[in-house]
Scaffold this active site. Structure first.
Site, short mmCIF file in Angstrom:
data_model
loop_
_atom_site.label_atom_id
_atom_site.label_comp_id
_atom_site.label_asym_id
_atom_site.label_seq_id
_atom_site.Cartn_x
_atom_site.Cartn_y
_atom_site.Cartn_z
CD1 TRP A 10 8.46 -4.03 -9.98
CD2 TRP A 10 9.86 -5.20 -8.67
NE1 TRP A 10 7.78 -4.40 -8.82
CE2 TRP A 10 8.61 -5.11 -8.01
CE3 TRP A 10 10.90 -5.90 -8.03
CZ2 TRP A 10 8.37 -5.66 -6.75
CZ3 TRP A 10 10.65 -6.47 -6.78
CH2 TRP A 10 9.40 -6.34 -6.16
CG ASN B 144 -0.02 -3.71 -4.57
OD1 ASN B 144 -0.06 -2.48 -4.68
ND2 ASN B 144 0.23 -4.50 -5.60
CD GLU B 145 -1.76 -2.73 -8.31
OE1 GLU B 145 -1.38 -3.78 -8.85
OE2 GLU B 145 -1.42 -1.60 -8.71
CD GLU C 80 1.28 0.72 -7.05
OE1 GLU C 80 1.09 0.44 -8.25
OE2 GLU C 80 1.34 -0.12 -6.15
#
Ligand code: BMA
Length: 859
Positions: free
Chosen positions: A197, A454-455, A549
C-alpha cells in the site's frame, strides 16, 4: 522537569543559543529543531533544511525535486537513497549554557547510518532509526564562538550492499520493492522500502527532535510508575527512577500529583552515591478514579512529578499515568483457548483497526493530523489500534492522544513479513532499541500489549519460504527468530515492563515458537476474503478468537485522486493509477468482486464510489459477524485504518484524513449496542450485541417490507438485553414471512429495538446481493439548514435508497455526520455538516450518488 529556555537567534546561518539562569539545578533543554543546512556529500553549496525532516522533503522545499507523490514521480526519485547527505547547524552558545557541568547533544531519532561531528570531532555513529542517540559535548562546546554540528548520512543502500553481496544467502522480505532486499539488515522503518500500500522512499535525515541538554550535579530519568494494587479505596504504586549524581550526599525524593492542585504523595530522604542511583518509593493514591477505554467510561489521567533535591540543586520529571488493570486472558474454554483483554476486571471486546505511519515523510505529519486521526478513531466507537510492526514506534504525542481518548494500543515491535539476522551486533542493536522504546512508552495507560512482530512466524512456516534454503541455513534462520522473539524481547520486557502481556507474533496460536495461527486459540489474520478470493460471506464462517487483521481495498475519493493525477491518468489501467495501487492484482480483484456483488459503473468516478461502497459493506458484514460471535471472538481490528500517501488501499481513512465509506460503516457497526440481522437457508435471525456495562429493556419490532415501503409482515416482542452479550433475540422461518418468497430481490427486513428510555437502534437486511436488487428511483429530497449552532441537511426518500453518498465538490473540507447510508422507504435523516469555522458550505456543490443512480462527476 524538562524546560525550553533557549532563544534561537538567526545570525546569517549561525544561531545564537542563549538560555536564562540554570534554575535551581533543573535541566536545561534547548530545542535545536528548525532551520539547518544540507547538501549532497561532495557538493560545495549548503542549502536550507528543516529539522525534523528528510532529504527528500528538503530537496522538495528547495524546488530541486517535484512532489514525490505526484503521478509517477516516485520512480524518478529513487536516486536519492543512493547518495550520501550532509546536514549541519552553526550556532553560538552563550555563557549561561557553557558554564554547566554537563552538556549533551541529544537526538531523539537519526535516520539511519549517521556519523555525527561536533566542531570537527567525531562524537557518535548511529545505526538505528528507532534509538535515541546522545553525546557528551561538555568539553567541545566553545563559548562565544561558532559551534558546528555536522552529520554525514550514509546512503543506506550503498552502506548495506557490500555485506549483502558477500552473504552466503539472503533473507526473505516480500514487501521490499527492490530486487535486492536490504531492508531486513537495517533497523529502519520497513515500509520505507515499499509495501503493498506504500511507495518506496528510503529516507535519510534527522527525523525527530534534537536538543542540547545541560545540567549540574544531579539528573533524573528512566521514570517508571508500576501499579502494584488497584482497588476501590486506593492505588498502590511503586516509583522507580534513575538519578545520576556528581557527588555523594543526602537528597530528598518527592512525588507529587500536580493536576488541579498540587498534592504531595510521598517523600523520603535518600543517600546518593556518585554516579548512577536506582531509587524507588512506594506511595498510595486514595480513592482512585480509573482509566477506562472509549465507550466504557472516562479515561482519567493523573499527572505525577518526581523530584530529587539536594537542598541547593533539584531535578524533576513529570509523567501522566492512568490507573487501570489490564490482562490478556488465555484459558481453556469450549472453543479452544480464549484470547481476550480484561480491563478493570471486565472482558472487553476490542473494536478497532490497524494503524500504519501517516506519511512516508514523517515530518509532514502535523499535530493537528494526529488529533484528527485519533478523534476519528474515537468517533468511530473504536477502543483499540494496533500499531503495526512494519512502521515506526510512534511519537509520544500519538500515545498521549490515545491515553486521553481511551484508545488501547496493541504495540508491535518493528518487524514485519521478513526474516531477520541474528548476529551479536544486530541483536545488541535491537536490545537497545527495545529498551529505549519500552522505557519511553511504559507509563502510558493506553498500551495494552507488546507484540514481537507482524506475520513473521506464520510466514516462515506457511508462506513457502523455507524451500530455498539448505537445512543448516533453515536451522540458523529459525534459531535467529527464536533468539529475537522468544529470547531477547521478552527478556527486555521482563526487566523494563514486567506487567504488560507479551505476544511473540501476530498472528499466533500460542506463546511458544512454531505455534502458527488457527481459529481455536490466539489471534488470526483472516485473508480468505481478498487474498484468498473467498466471498464476503466467509467472514461469518471463519470465527477467530481475536481477529487482528482482515480487510478489503477501495479507492480514495475523487478529490484525493485529483491531487496526484492529470485528467488523462484518471482511469483504472493508466500507469499513474497503477503506480498508486501497490498490490500486484489489486485493481483486478476490486473489479472481480464488484462483478460478483455490485453493478459495475463504466465511468471512473462512479467506479471509485462503488469500490468504497463494496469495501464499506463488506467489512461491515465482517465486523458484525465477529461481534455477533462474542465471546468466542473478542476482537476485531480490521486492516487498515489510514494511508501514508494517496493510494488505492485497504484503508478506511485516506491520506488527507478523508473518511471513506468504510470508516462510516465501521462507526455504525462498532456502536455500543448493535442490532444485527443474518440468515441461514431456511431462517432469519435478529441478534442484539451489546458492549455496554448495563442491560437494556424495551420492545423489538420486526418488519418485512418491499422497497416501496409496503409492510407484508410484522412482529413485536418485549425484550431485554444483558450487559456485554450477543444473543439471538428473534428468529423466524423464512417460509413464515409473508411476501418474501419470490420477492427476495425487492424485500428487506427491518428490526428496531426501542428501549424504555426511548433510545432506538435499527438493523436492516437484504435477501439478495446488491447487484440483484430491484432498485428504482427512490425520489430523494433534501433541504439545507444553516443555523448559528449547526449546519445540516434533511434528507428523505420515498423508496429504498441504497448507499446514499453525499459528495461535496466545493473547496471546503467537509465531513458529514453520516454518509454511505441507506434510507429505508419513507425514512428521513438529519445529517450534520462538520466544517471548520471559516469554511463556507455551498449547497449547490452537493451531489448525491446511489448504488443504482450515479451522477457522473466531471473528470
Ligand atoms: C497484512 C499486513 C500487511 C499488508 C496487508 C495487506 O497481513 O500485515 O503486511 O499490507 O496484510 O496485504
Amino acid at each position: 522537569m524538562k524546560q525550553i529556555c533557549g532563544i534561537l537567534l538567526l545570525v546569517g546561518t549561525v544561531f545564537l543559543l542563549a538560555c536564562s539562569a540554570n534554575q535551581s539545578g533543573d535541566m536545561i533543554s534547548i530545542n535545536l529543531n528548525g532551520r539547518w543546512e544540507f547538501r549532497k556529500s561532495g557538493d560545495s553549496l549548503w542549502l536550507e533544511a528543516t529539522v525534523p525532516g528528510t532529504v527528500q522533503t528538503d530537496l522538495y522545499k528547495n524546488v530541486l525535486i517535484d512532489d514525490p507523490f505526484y503521478r509517477n514521480n516516485e520512480e524518478t526519485y529513487q536516486w536519492i537513497d543512493k547518495e550520501d547527505w550532509e546536514y549541519r547547524k552553526l550556532f553560538v552558545a552563550d555563557q549561561a549554557l557553557c558554564k554547566n557541568d554537563h552538556i549533551t547533544l541529544s537526538f531523539e531519532g537519526l535516520d539511519t547510518y549517521a556519523d555525527v561531528f561536533f566542531n570537527g570531532q567525531s562524537i557518535l555513529k548511529a545505526d538505528n532509526m528507532f534509538r535515541n542517540w546522545n553525546a557528551d559535548i561538555t568539553n567541545l562546546l566553545q563559548k562565544g564562538e561558532t559551534n558546528e554540528i555536522r552529520i554525514l548520512f550514509h546512503s543506506p543502500i550503498r552502506h548495506l550492499k557490500p555485506a549483502y553481496d558477500a552473504a552466503e544467502y539472503h533473507l526473505p522480505a516480500v514487501n521490499d520493492q527492490a530486487t535486492e532486499k536490504l531492508s531486513v539488515y537495517i533497523r529502519k522503518a520497513p515500509y520505507h522500502f515499499g509495501w503493498d500500500w506504500g511507495p518506496r522512499f528510503v529516507t535519510s535525515g534527522i527525523w525527530k527532535s534534537v536538543y542540547l541538554k545541560a545540567w549540574n550535579e544531579i539528573r533524573i530519568d528512566n521514570i517508571y510508575y508500576r501499579q502494584i494494587i488497584l482497588n476501590e479505596k486506593e492505588a498502590h504504586l511503586h516509583f522507580q527512577g534513575r538519578v545520576i549524581a556528581d557527588k555523594a550526599g543526602q537528597a530528598n525524593l518527592e512525588i507529587r500529583c500536580i493536576d488541579e492542585e498540587t498534592v504531595l504523595l510521598a517523600s523520603k530522604i535518600v543517600m546518593l552515591r556518585k554516579g548512577e542511583n536506582d531509587l524507588d518509593l512506594d506511595f498510595i493514591i486514595p480513592n482512585p478514579e480509573r482509566w477506562w477505554p472509549n465507550g466504557l467510561g472516562d479515561p482519567k489521567l493523573y499527572t505525577l512529578k518526581a523530584s530529587i533535591s539536594t537542598g541547593s540543586i533539584s531535578a524533576q520529571y513529570s509523567n501522566r499515568i492512568g490507573l487501570r488493570t489490564i490482562e490478556l486472558i488465555r484459558e481453556p474454554d469450549n472453543f479452544g483457548e480464549s484470547f481476550y483483554f480484561k480491563v478493570n476486571g471486565i472482558p472487553v471486546f476490542m473494536k478497532g483497526a490497524n494503524y500504519i505511519p501517516q506519511d512516508n515523510f514523517l515530518n509532514h505529519v502535523m499535530a493537528t493530523e494526529y488529533e484528527h486521526l485519533i478523534k476519528s478513531v474515537k468517533d468511530a466507537n473504536m477502543n483499540m489500534l494496533r500499531v503495526w510492526g512494519g512502521g515506526i514506534y510512534e511519537l509520544d504525542y500519538f500515545y498521549d492522544l490515545c491515553d486521553e481518548n481511551g484508545i488501547l494500543v496493541w504495540q508491535d515491535f518493528m518487524f514485519a513479513c521478513s526474516m531477520y539476522p541474528g548476529d551479536p551486533d544486530f541483536l545488541e542493536n535491537v536490545r537497545q532499541e527495545a529498551i529505549d522504546n519500552v522505557v519511553r512508552l511504559r507509563n502510558h495507560p493506553s498500551i495494552a500489549l507488546w507484540c514481537g512482530n507482524n506475520e513473521v512466524q506464520d510466514a516462515w512456516h506457511q508462506w513457502g519460504w523455507q524451500f530455498q534454503y539448505t537445512d543448516e541455513q533453515k536451522a540458523e534462520i529459525s534459531e535467529n527468530y527464536q533468539s529475537l522473539f522468544h529470547g531477547l524481547l521478552p527478556e527486555v520486557l521482563k526487566k523494563w515492563d514486567p506487567d504488560r502481556p507479551y505476544w511473540p507474533s501476530s498472528p499466533a496460536s500460542g506463546p511458544d515458537y512454531g505455534q502458527t495461527s488457527n481459529t481455536q486459540s490466539g489471534d488470526l489474520h483472516y485473508w480468505g476474503v481478498w487474498h484468498g478470493r473467498k466471498p464476503f460471506e466467509s467472514y461469518a464462517e471463519v470465527v477467530p478468537r481475536f481477529s487482528s487483521e482482515y480487510g478489503f481495498q477501495s479507492f480514495p475519493e475523487f478529490k484525493t485522486i485529483k491531487s496526484f493525477t492529470l485528467p488523462e491518468d484518471r482511469q483504472l489501467d493508466s500507469p499513474v493509477m497503477q503506480s498508486h495501487q501497490r498490490h500486484p492484482v489489486g485493481n483486478q480483484l476490486i473489479l472481480n468482486y464488484m462483478n460478483r456483488y455490485y453493478p459495475v459503473p463504466e465511468d471512473f468516478a462512479s467506479f471509485i464510489y462503488m469500490s468504497q461502497v463494496m469495501q464499506g459493506e463488506g467489512i461491515r458484514f465482517g465486523i458484525e459477524a465477529l461481534r455477533r460471535s462474542r465471546p468466542q471472538c473478542m476482537g476485531s481490528l480490521y486492516w487498515q485504518l489510514n494511508d501514508c500517501w494517496p493510494v488505492a488501499s485497504w484503508s478506511g481513512i485516506d491520506y488527507y484524513g478523508r473518511w471513506k465509506a468504510l470508516h462510516y460503516q465501521a462507526k455504525n457497526a462498532y456502536a455500543p449496542l448493535l442490532v444485527s440481522i443474518d440468515e441461514s437457508p431456511d431462517s432469519v435471525f435478529v441478534h442484539l450485541v451489546s458492549d455496554e456495562l448495563t442491560g437494556r429493556t424495551g420492545m423489538l419490532r420486526v418488519e418485512l417490507m418491499d422497497y416501496d415501503g409496503r409492510i407484508n409482515f410484522e412482529s413485536e416482542i418485549n425484550c431485554q438485553s444483558e450487559a456485554s452479550v450477543s444473543f439471538i433475540v428473534w428468529a423466524e422461518d423464512k417460509a413464515k414471512l409473508d411476501g418474501l418468497q419470490g420477492a427476495e430481490a425487492n424485500t428487506l427486513l427491518k428490526a428496531t429495538f426501542q428501549t424504555i428510555d426511548k433510545d432506538s437502534f435499527v438493523g436492516s437486511h437484504y435477501f439478495v446481493r446488491s447487484k440483484f436488487q430491484k432498485l428504482t428511483d427512490p425520489g430523494i429530497k433534501w433541504t439545507f439548514h444553516e443555523g448559528d449552532k449547526d449546519t445540516y441537511i434533511m434528507i428523505r426518500a420515498q423508496k429504498l435508497a441504497r448507499q446514499v453518498n453525499l459528495v461535496y465538490n466545493g473547496p471546503a473540507e467537509i465531513r458529514f455526520e453520516d454518509n454511505f447510508f441507506d434510507l429505508l422507504p419513507g425514512d428521513s435523516r438529519q445529517i450534520e455538516i462538520h466544517k471548520r469555522d471559516s469554511d463556507i458550505f455551498d449547497p449547490s456543490e452537493l451531489r448525491i450518488l446511489l448504488i443504482n443512480i450515479f451522477t457522473k462527476t466531471e473528470n
